[in-house]
Scaffold this active site. Structure first.
Site, short mmCIF file in Angstrom:
data_model
loop_
_atom_site.label_atom_id
_atom_site.label_comp_id
_atom_site.label_asym_id
_atom_site.label_seq_id
_atom_site.Cartn_x
_atom_site.Cartn_y
_atom_site.Cartn_z
N ARG A 81 52.46 32.22 32.27
CA ARG A 81 53.81 31.49 31.73
C ARG A 81 54.01 30.73 32.60
NH1 ARG A 81 52.25 35.75 28.32
NH2 ARG A 81 53.55 36.16 26.52
N ASP A 113 47.23 47.18 25.70
CA ASP A 113 46.44 46.93 26.04
C ASP A 113 45.41 48.43 26.96
OD1 ASP A 113 46.77 44.69 24.95
OD2 ASP A 113 47.13 43.23 27.35
N ARG A 130 38.31 47.05 19.23
CA ARG A 130 38.44 47.69 20.23
C ARG A 130 38.32 49.77 19.46
NH1 ARG A 130 42.21 45.55 24.38
NH2 ARG A 130 40.84 43.79 25.65
N GLN A 135 52.83 37.58 21.73
CA GLN A 135 52.18 35.77 21.44
C GLN A 135 52.60 35.35 21.01
OE1 GLN A 135 47.77 36.77 21.54
NE2 GLN A 135 47.62 37.75 24.13
C1 S3P Z 1 50.23 39.50 25.58
C2 S3P Z 1 50.38 40.02 24.71
C3 S3P Z 1 49.50 40.60 23.92
C4 S3P Z 1 48.66 42.14 25.12
C5 S3P Z 1 47.89 40.36 25.75
C6 S3P Z 1 48.83 40.06 25.86
C7 S3P Z 1 50.64 38.18 26.17
O1 S3P Z 1 48.60 40.68 23.02
O2 S3P Z 1 47.93 42.52 24.11
O3 S3P Z 1 47.00 41.16 26.11
O4 S3P Z 1 50.54 37.55 27.74
O5 S3P Z 1 51.56 37.77 26.05
P1 S3P Z 1 49.56 40.13 20.62
O6 S3P Z 1 50.51 39.13 21.66
O7 S3P Z 1 48.46 40.05 20.29
O8 S3P Z 1 50.45 41.86 20.75
#
Ligand code: S3P
Length: 427
Positions: A25, A314, A345, A168
């Site tokens: 970010r 995670d 996973r 995300q």
């Molecule tokens: C992340 C959001 C998570 C996470 C990924 C990093 C991020 O994914 O599992 O390792 O930086 O926004 P999801 O948005 O698919 O849950």
């Protein structure tokens, strides 16, 4: 190959590399802000380097890439230029999904793809709402799988009700919302990590939060800033679990981000009976940080499910290792999202922990693990999944005999230096 043998105690002080989510970010918002953004403790992992290369390909100048101090010369919201080549996100889902949100609002065409894993991961969860906002998107399976092509358009704001708790998805829509007139909002079933919201505010953006709904006001004037990235709690997790389960351990893990949308692992470890203390709590660039002192303890099984899942998604592979060493049963539920991570996973944890002699079962939405059986060293696969490789290395620390992890180079995706750090503690 990574070789790991049983450890007799982890002692010392370690520092954790920068947070992956925040490093991505910082590059993205640094590029969209006006002026200089100096990023300290930037994660030099492959995923964040993929983000940096993509934004460089769109005309953003950066210095210090490859080191932990990176300077981004942002050009403002309208400063990106059309990339002449296909943008390559490597293994990074965060790069692909967040960048698509930004590309949706550009006045140019771009194509993006990534490695084999990325090309199988679901992108419809972002391409559908972005198309609803007006972006034109093409890709395999009706624009839901990479390679993807996107033509940015004049976007209209939407109020999006997401069916998944995904930072995300949320971030992709909020970033597209920067290019809309007016307010764009996203509501999710459970609040996911809020690094985008925190950093947008830190750069001068305007957001409102109401429960699990976030609203961003379009066309802000973002200003470049100095960002100090906290250590990644998802990387710290391997050492927090390792020091909890390896007898005779006392480890000070310095500089760990403890954002409340990410700290589910601390809550679960506490419930399991782990012994740790948060020291020196402070704030860095709008994010809470602490040092964590952790000692070995005997753990007990727990049930993990519901609203806590997005706060530790995670960390589930390494929590499964903790569960294998705990007395009694651990059930992980409501964690279907594990199936669409770097690998499935749920399947990977069942396959690999079974090799150590752990009693572990696949559930439709998670795992059931019966702890307490002594682990025996195993030959494991990484599935080219960094978190699987590191979790199996932690299991190797408590297994009788030698553990070998095949294809461990994927560890560099999120934690360059992991192997050396572990070796330094177990020597
Ligand atoms: C992340 C959001 C998570 C996470 C990924 C990093 C991020 O994914 O599992 O390792 O930086 O926004 P999801 O948005 O698919 O849950």
């Amino acid at each position: 190959m990574l070789h790991v043998t049983k450890a007799s105690g982890l002692q010392g002080t370690i520092s954790i590399p920068g947070d992956k989510s925040i490093s991505h970010r910082a590059i993205m918002l640094g590029s969209l802000a006006r002026g200089r953004t100096e990023i300290h403790n930037f994660l030099t992992g492959e995923d964040c380097l993929s983000t940096a290369r993509c934004f460089r390909a769109m005309g953003i100048e950066m210095e210090g890439l490859g080191s932990t101090t990176v300077t981004v010369h942002g050009k403002g919201l309208e400063g990106l230029t059309e990339p002449e080549e296909v943008l390559d996100v490597g293994n990074s889902g965060t790069t692909m999904r967040l960048m698509l949100g930004i590309l949706a609002g550009q006045r140019f065409f771009a194509a993006a793809t990534g490695d084999r894993t990325i090309r199988r991961r679901p992108m419809g969860r972002v391409t559908r709402p972005l198309a609803e906002m007006g972006a034109k998107i093409w890709g395999r399976e009706g624009g839901t799988l990479a390679p993807l092509a996107i033509q940015g358009e004049n976007l209209r704001p939407i109020h999006y009700q997401s069916t998944v708790a995904s930072a995300q998805v949320k971030s992709s829509i909020l970033l597209a919302g920067l290019y809309c007139d007016g307010a764009t909002s996203v509501e999710e079933p459970v609040k996911s990590r809020d690094h985008t919201e925190r950093m947008l505010r830190y750069f001068g953006g305007s957001l409102q939060e109401d429960g699990n709904r976030v609203t961003v006001t379009g066309r802000p004037d973002l200003q470049g800033r100095k960002v100090t990235v906290p250590g990644d709690i998802s990387s710290a997790a391997f050492f927090l679990v390792a020091a909890s389960i390896v007898p005779n351990s006392e480890l000070l893990v310095q500089n760990v981000g403890i954002n409340p949308t990410r700290d589910g692992i601390l809550e679960v470890l506490e419930d399991m009976g782990a012994g740790f203390e948060l020291l020196n709590q402070r704030e860095e660039s709008g994010e809470p940080v602490a040092d964590i002192l952790v000692r070995s303890s005997s753990l007990k099984g727990v049930t993990i499910g519901g609203d806590i899942i997005p706060r530790l998604i995670d960390e589930i592979p390494v929590l499964a290792v903790a569960a294998a060493m705990a007395e009694g049963e651990t059930v992980i539920k409501d964690a279907q999202e594990l199936k669409v991570k770097e690998t499935n996973r749920i399947v990977a944890v069942v396959n690999e922990l079974s090799k150590f002699g752990v009693q572990v079962e696949e559930r439709p939405d998670g795992l059931r693990i019966l702890g307490g059986t002594p682990l025996k060293g195993a030959r494991c696969q990484s599935y080219h999944d960094h978190r699987m490789a590191m979790s199996m290395a932690v299991a190797g620390l408590v297994a009788e005999g030698e553990t070998v992890i095949e294809n461990p180079e994927c560890i560099n995706i999120s934690f360059p230096g992991f192997t050396e750090l572990l070796k330094g503690l177990t020597r």
